[in-house]
Scaffold this active site. Sequence first.
Site, PDB file in Angstrom:
ATOM      1  N   ALA B  44       0.661  -1.197   0.042  1.00  0.00           N
ATOM      2  CA  ALA B  44       0.073   0.080   0.064  1.00  0.00           C
ATOM      3  C   ALA B  44       0.944   1.452  -0.067  1.00  0.00           C
ATOM      4  CB  ALA B  44      -0.863  -0.121   1.301  1.00  0.00           C
ATOM      5  N   GLY B  45       1.648   1.403   0.818  1.00  0.00           N
ATOM      6  CA  GLY B  45       2.670   2.566   1.187  1.00  0.00           C
ATOM      7  C   GLY B  45       3.519   2.686  -0.085  1.00  0.00           C
ATOM      8  N   HIS B 266      -4.771 -18.349  11.075  1.00  0.00           N
ATOM      9  CA  HIS B 266      -4.842 -19.187   9.953  1.00  0.00           C
ATOM     10  C   HIS B 266      -4.486 -20.767  10.282  1.00  0.00           C
ATOM     11  CE1 HIS B 266      -3.228 -21.160   6.206  1.00  0.00           C
ATOM     12  NE2 HIS B 266      -3.455 -19.950   5.366  1.00  0.00           N
ATOM     13  N   ARG B 330     -10.946 -21.392   6.930  1.00  0.00           N
ATOM     14  CA  ARG B 330     -10.067 -21.151   7.889  1.00  0.00           C
ATOM     15  C   ARG B 330     -10.387 -21.055   9.409  1.00  0.00           C
ATOM     16  NH1 ARG B 330      -6.339 -16.517   5.022  1.00  0.00           N
ATOM     17  NH2 ARG B 330      -5.606 -17.950   3.388  1.00  0.00           N
ATOM     18  N   HIS B 401      -2.379 -14.478  11.753  1.00  0.00           N
ATOM     19  CA  HIS B 401      -1.687 -13.868  10.681  1.00  0.00           C
ATOM     20  C   HIS B 401      -2.136 -12.714   9.657  1.00  0.00           C
ATOM     21  CE1 HIS B 401      -3.067 -15.421   6.331  1.00  0.00           C
ATOM     22  NE2 HIS B 401      -3.847 -15.141   7.286  1.00  0.00           N
ATOM     23  N   LEU B 441      -3.307  -8.544  -0.693  1.00  0.00           N
ATOM     24  CA  LEU B 441      -2.237  -8.210  -1.766  1.00  0.00           C
ATOM     25  C   LEU B 441      -3.299  -7.069  -2.552  1.00  0.00           C
ATOM     26  CD1 LEU B 441       0.063 -11.047  -2.701  1.00  0.00           C
ATOM     27  CD2 LEU B 441       0.123  -9.494  -1.025  1.00  0.00           C
TER      28      LEU B 441
END
Lengths: 247, 637, 256
Positions: B44-45, B266, B330, B401, B441
Amino acid sequence: MQQNFLRYNFESNLEYLNDMSWLTKTLSSSLGRKVIMSLTGLFLIIFLLVHLIGNLQLLKDDGGQAFNIYAKFMTTNGLIKVSSYLLYATFLIHIVYSIILTRVNRSARPSSYAYSKPSGSSSLSSRNMGILGTVIFIFLVIHLQNFWYQMKFGSMPMTSYGGMEIKDLYRVVAEAFSQWWYVVVYVTAMVFLAFHLSHGFQSAFQTLGINHKKYTPFIQKVGLAYSIVIPGLFALIPIYMFFTCNS
Amino acid sequence: MKLDAKIPEGDLSEKWSKHKFNVKLVNPANKRKYEVIVVGTGLAGASAAASLAELGYNVKAFCFQDSPRRAHSIAAQGGINASKNYQNDGDSVYRLFYDTIKGGDYRSREANVHRLAEVSGNIIDQCVAQGVPFARDYGGLLDNRSFGGAQVSRTFYARGQTGQQLLLGAYSALSRQVAAGKVKLYTRTEMMDVVIIDGKAQGIITRDLVTGKIESHSAHAVILASGGYGNVFFLSTNAMGSNASAAWRAHKKGALFANPCFTQIHPTCIPVHGTYQSKLTLMSESLRNDGRVWVPKKAGDKRKPNDIPENERDYYLERKYPSFGNLVPRDVASRNAKYVCDEGRGVGETGLAVYLDFSDAIKRDGEDTISAKYGNLFEMYEKITGENPYKVPMKIYPAVHYTMGGLWVDYNLMTSVPGLYALGEANFSDHGANRLGASALMQGLADGYFVVPYTIGDYLSQMPYEKVSNDHAEFQKAETEVRERLNKLLSVNGKKTVDQFHKELGLIIWDYCGMSRTAEGLKEAKEKVQKLREEYWTNLKTIGTQDELNITLEKAYRVADFMELGELMIDDALNRNESCGGHFREEYQTEEGEAKRDDENYSYVAAWEYKGENMQEELHKEELNFENVQLTQRSYK
Amino acid sequence: MSEAKGMNLTLKVWRQKNASDKGKMVTYQVSDISPDMSFLEMFDVLNEDLLQKGEDPITFDHDCREGICGMCSMYINGKPHGPLDGTTTCQLHMRNFKDGDTIYVEPWRAKAFPVLKDLSVDRTSFDRIIQAGGFISINTGNAPDANEIPIPKDIADEAFNAATCIGCGACVAACKNASAMLFTAAKVSQLSMLPQGKAEKKKRVEAMVAQMDEEGFGACTNTGACSAECPKEISLEHIARMNRDYLNAKLTSDNV
């Protein structure tokens, strides 16, 4: 910490190096210098072969006639003369650039490791090209002094073939190789040369960017064979002559 | 405080295009008059910093690592979703939107998620153009794999290193702007505080981690892309340096913190093997396709796995969920592993692990087939544990996670503090109560490449060109506060190390606010955390000064913030009297033991406002309106 | 492995207070080290111990501890990242050592990687090499459809092999010349193989090599140590490709 971006921005780099030509810039870059080492090295590798073919005349059982005629040809032919200057230059460049590179490479690691174990990841000869080269260089000086200098500037014994008076280099060589320590020096030098070549041969191709799945294994094999066979034959000559002259 | 999410009017599929037209623009010549600070250089950054610089803004980018390329986005394995429909299997923007909303257990904003799905395709285009080597098939076109929570193949991947490749792409774009002089890069630099002047975020205070130098940086806007807060738990799959301090500082300066109790656990990680353990490693979820999960039937059975006969094994997932078996989602898989371990049937040295057994799969398909599918994972497992999973069943256990919660942001990704933006995992916006695989992502890059470059202009266009001077009294004050806080940490002079405190905190949060929670437990945990925090400030052992590279001080500073954030997580979990996604309250479950939502009363974003030291935070609710999807209950029986 | 007993080890660790300090090797004893610990966890234990004794813990770089971020960087027993091939320090486990072992731990050593403190070095020179040209010049939003240019699978795969570089600097640490050729070549090679990167191919290689030289890294003597010690096992072929690209660029580019 703030990263001080580019010390060496590409655009500005071009400007400030404007007075240098692209060629000098290239030849003073790390990759450029390596290319010089590679090309000169390959030239010297070819020279070794030519030199060896001549030397093999020594093994002919004709009292040195073939060798002496060959030696005469080598010292008088105009084309050979030109190539010989090229050869001297090549040697010189190869040596000078190796010194420059070694200095740069040394300075890249100002403080060394307390404990280092490089043997697992690279070959002994690849790490010691400078040392191998230095030994070969010392040998070269002795070698030139003994034969090349003698032939060119020294007082040589003479011999004649069919009425033609020529310098009897064969006798000089035969005398030299009848001394055991002389043979030892030569053979040792050839061992160093073998190691130098074993890395240098394939390394020259890698530096020129010639690395391909199809050809590299072949180049490596040829290189290995070359670095064994050529110095091997070179070394065989003094040994052979030592025994034939002393028997 | 009334929360206004500023969701544009109109049809769901037109909101973003309309909004892009309606936002105010900054003309190209004026962009260079504005300066933007970006904290964090992950997906993102880095993508935001690069994109803003390309537009002409002046950017300062900060990261605590030694290079932007090390941000923890790099560790993402699986892939990135995009509704390209290259596979011709019926994918669409709407389907990606729908899957994400449903996967998030209906606790995210429709408008944000739809925008995410809309730009997902552009992300792939952008990354490919940057030279990201995504997997391709023999025709030279992009390959896809399928992932949990979706019935289409829409996940783009680069072997098991998708996060790395995407980050290196964003890093290269950022590097290009650094060279162009549009981005000033500060590495090994930690953000210590946000400075708010006239109600607007106008700069930050930083500490150079090498020299200890405290500095003020003023700007027209501040973007936080500082990642999630999974390290509250001490043990997580986060990087050692991942921390919540930037977000937490912002929170203490007025930015609301949303849904802090939504954490994702997770199920397939390599279990803890000792008290010295520093972090947990994820093993790809795909292993559950062929591995069978089991524990011994008898509690305390210490025999070696291969010595336990078939009839004394409990394949509990297959037993409880006959139709989904080992492939339950999960949260369900994680929770059930915890249950069997709580019953004393856990395996391994610590009793906190279950077996993931491949022997049947190997018998069925042969070792070669299994090796072709999972070879690299098996190798990694063996490297870490020293056990050969072809011979002995793997031991796995759930681990923290990802954190879905984060700073509250509106549709423009602006927090409740004007001029302060939050991107990526640092915000709360798109994943609701549970994030789908390969969506983190996507969100990080969507925010950075395609959302904030548009929305920030709307804010900046109203700002004067002249930025506040960093000599402003507020900066001076903030710098002093930072130095004092550091001094305070250095002068406690106690006996317990930061790691000891951190481990204790992590254990409390894990035990009471982890995979399953109860009101009673949470209340107990709150007391424990408060006590621990008190002890922290009286019994902490640190060393050195603040004017040097001081790793103990860095940790102490971050853990102090985790202590406070941990308590807010508990508050939030206690407030949310329902189970949804990663938040499972034992009191609220269906008869079959599944999460039971309460859409009537809890269909809102819980946004918390900081009220001062040791004060109860105030809850603000942002109602979630679902106009396009039907809310349903999940079942995996 | 409950039956395995803890190990006692002697550590010889480089300690250096800051960049200007001279630094020296200091000996530490650690005891009861579990074979299941990672190398860095062993350092965590040592650091906790040092802190309890009122000594400054050892500074070392580390972050993801999964072998992908490239932050960890210890020169262990004469090898970067220690004795295991294809493994970063964080993924190295203590079962690879024996009870009673003496382990030497040093920072990467290179002029271009000055030591900041103890085992931590400054690798921003790598960032600057990338800044010099390790990118494809494309602004956000300009991209054509991702499937517009098909890329043969073998080329995509080979580009990926180069792209796996984690920028840890083990290649520099291993090289007797502290050369950054493998690092630089990996990026040059990745981008020059892909059709997207072809437009800037010549400019890129010229700029990146110039920056690499400027940073004070040594030249390549093709020993192959970089590739042998690379935790991602990046091949020397990439160096050859860069050499080729460089020669070609220098001979044919318009940059005089």
